[in-house]
Design an enzyme around this catalytic site. Sequence first.
Site, mmCIF file in Angstrom:
data_model
loop_
_atom_site.group_PDB
_atom_site.id
_atom_site.type_symbol
_atom_site.label_atom_id
_atom_site.label_comp_id
_atom_site.label_asym_id
_atom_site.label_seq_id
_atom_site.Cartn_x
_atom_site.Cartn_y
_atom_site.Cartn_z
ATOM 1 N N CYS A 125 0.847 -1.188 0.000
ATOM 2 C CA CYS A 125 0.000 0.000 0.000
ATOM 3 C C CYS A 125 0.884 1.240 0.000
ATOM 4 O O CYS A 125 1.604 1.499 0.979
ATOM 5 C CB CYS A 125 -0.927 0.013 1.219
ATOM 6 N N CYS A 128 -0.373 3.858 2.876
ATOM 7 C CA CYS A 128 -0.043 3.537 4.272
ATOM 8 C C CYS A 128 1.409 3.105 4.448
ATOM 9 O O CYS A 128 1.881 2.980 5.575
ATOM 10 C CB CYS A 128 -0.974 2.436 4.791
ATOM 11 N N LYS A 132 0.851 -5.457 2.726
ATOM 12 C CA LYS A 132 -0.478 -5.886 3.147
ATOM 13 C C LYS A 132 -0.462 -7.340 3.604
ATOM 14 O O LYS A 132 -0.061 -8.224 2.837
ATOM 15 C CB LYS A 132 -1.475 -5.733 2.005
ATOM 16 N N HIS A 138 -6.950 -1.753 1.542
ATOM 17 C CA HIS A 138 -7.001 -0.332 1.906
ATOM 18 C C HIS A 138 -8.412 0.190 1.682
ATOM 19 O O HIS A 138 -9.005 -0.017 0.623
ATOM 20 C CB HIS A 138 -6.018 0.478 1.063
ATOM 21 N N CYS A 139 -8.948 0.866 2.701
ATOM 22 C CA CYS A 139 -10.274 1.485 2.593
ATOM 23 C C CYS A 139 -10.098 2.967 2.287
ATOM 24 O O CYS A 139 -9.503 3.705 3.085
ATOM 25 C CB CYS A 139 -11.063 1.295 3.886
ATOM 26 N N CYS A 142 -12.103 5.122 5.070
ATOM 27 C CA CYS A 142 -11.436 5.207 6.379
ATOM 28 C C CYS A 142 -9.993 5.690 6.245
ATOM 29 O O CYS A 142 -9.362 6.039 7.244
ATOM 30 C CB CYS A 142 -11.449 3.846 7.066
ATOM 31 N N CYS A 145 -5.411 0.896 5.911
ATOM 32 C CA CYS A 145 -5.491 -0.519 5.562
ATOM 33 C C CYS A 145 -6.199 -1.258 6.689
ATOM 34 O O CYS A 145 -5.889 -1.048 7.871
ATOM 35 C CB CYS A 145 -4.098 -1.098 5.346
ATOM 36 N N CYS A 153 -19.315 -0.311 5.341
ATOM 37 C CA CYS A 153 -20.777 -0.285 5.441
ATOM 38 C C CYS A 153 -21.251 1.122 5.811
ATOM 39 O O CYS A 153 -20.944 1.614 6.900
ATOM 40 C CB CYS A 153 -21.248 -1.289 6.484
ATOM 41 N N CYS A 159 -15.737 0.488 8.659
ATOM 42 C CA CYS A 159 -15.278 -0.670 7.909
ATOM 43 C C CYS A 159 -15.614 -1.936 8.689
ATOM 44 O O CYS A 159 -15.362 -2.017 9.892
ATOM 45 C CB CYS A 159 -13.768 -0.594 7.687
#
Length: 334
Positions: A125, A128, A132, A138-139, A142, A145, A153, A159
Amino acid sequence: MALSRGLRCCQRVFSWIPVLIITSVVLWSYYAYVFQLCLFTIINTFEKVAYLLVFHVCFVMFSWTYWKSIFTTPASPCKKFQLSYSDKQRYEMEERPDAQKQILVEIAKKLPIFTRAQSGAIRFCDRCQVLKPDRCHHCSVCETCVLKMDHHCPWVNNCVGFSNYKFFLLFLSYSMLYCVFIAATVFQYFLKFWVGDLPNGPAKFHVLFLMFVALMFFVSLMFLFGYHCWLVAKNRSTLEAFSAPVFVSGPDRHGFNVGMRKNLEQVFGEDRKLWFIPVFTSQGNGHYFPLKNRSESQNPLLANEEMWEESDDGSEEGSLVEDQDPSVTIEMEE
């Protein structure tokens, strides 16, 4: 710069709107059921007390699991997966993509990483600056990771991943129970108001809509809960259901499927008395997961979980099996 900060601030404020909608509906349902139905409509005292007791148990469990789903912080990769200062300097100074990939391969040799990117490279990533772990993604919402990320959601504004997946499943199950109990107990009074056996008044509006709302939410939750039950049984995340995890030997949707019982225990833990309580009981720490056809006795990375625990002074003890090459071939069933 100020504009981008303002946009992010607005995004964070608006992201709470779905949660506020759910909270408002639930608070209205509480008022409609407790006051308009039980206190103002039901005459039988025993029936009234029984309904109120069971309703409040469902309401408390629903609220508890919803709270845990929302406010449990998504788990992120530990320091072992972050690039050291020297590795980061080497990686950033290297301009050749192939050389950068080789640097990541060297760093990953001491880590329990078995999955790869679609290209076959180590998953890294850039935002970040971490390698991983398996099942980590990774979101963008948010901005971090997330270990064993399932999905982001909007209804919990969080997350759903390793740290709160159990809470999310319990939230779905207690939401369904909440809706089923309301629909089952309201039904007879819904019919009485509908045919005119009970006088018109404020309670009629609340009872009629309570029935419709409970059934509507139950139907939508039933499909979502059924889908996640299937995912748990197969040991997949929502992301893995759409895109199979890639191993050295290729993509495999069943790579983490170790049998239904063990799949359930990974999410809910071994103590079945705690399965339906919203306390964290999931196995492991989210950085590695047992692989199909590889038991803990065969895989030293999984047999040395204590190596991951941080000591009291904050330093992480032990190496992650230095001689283990994460590019080891994984046996796959045909």
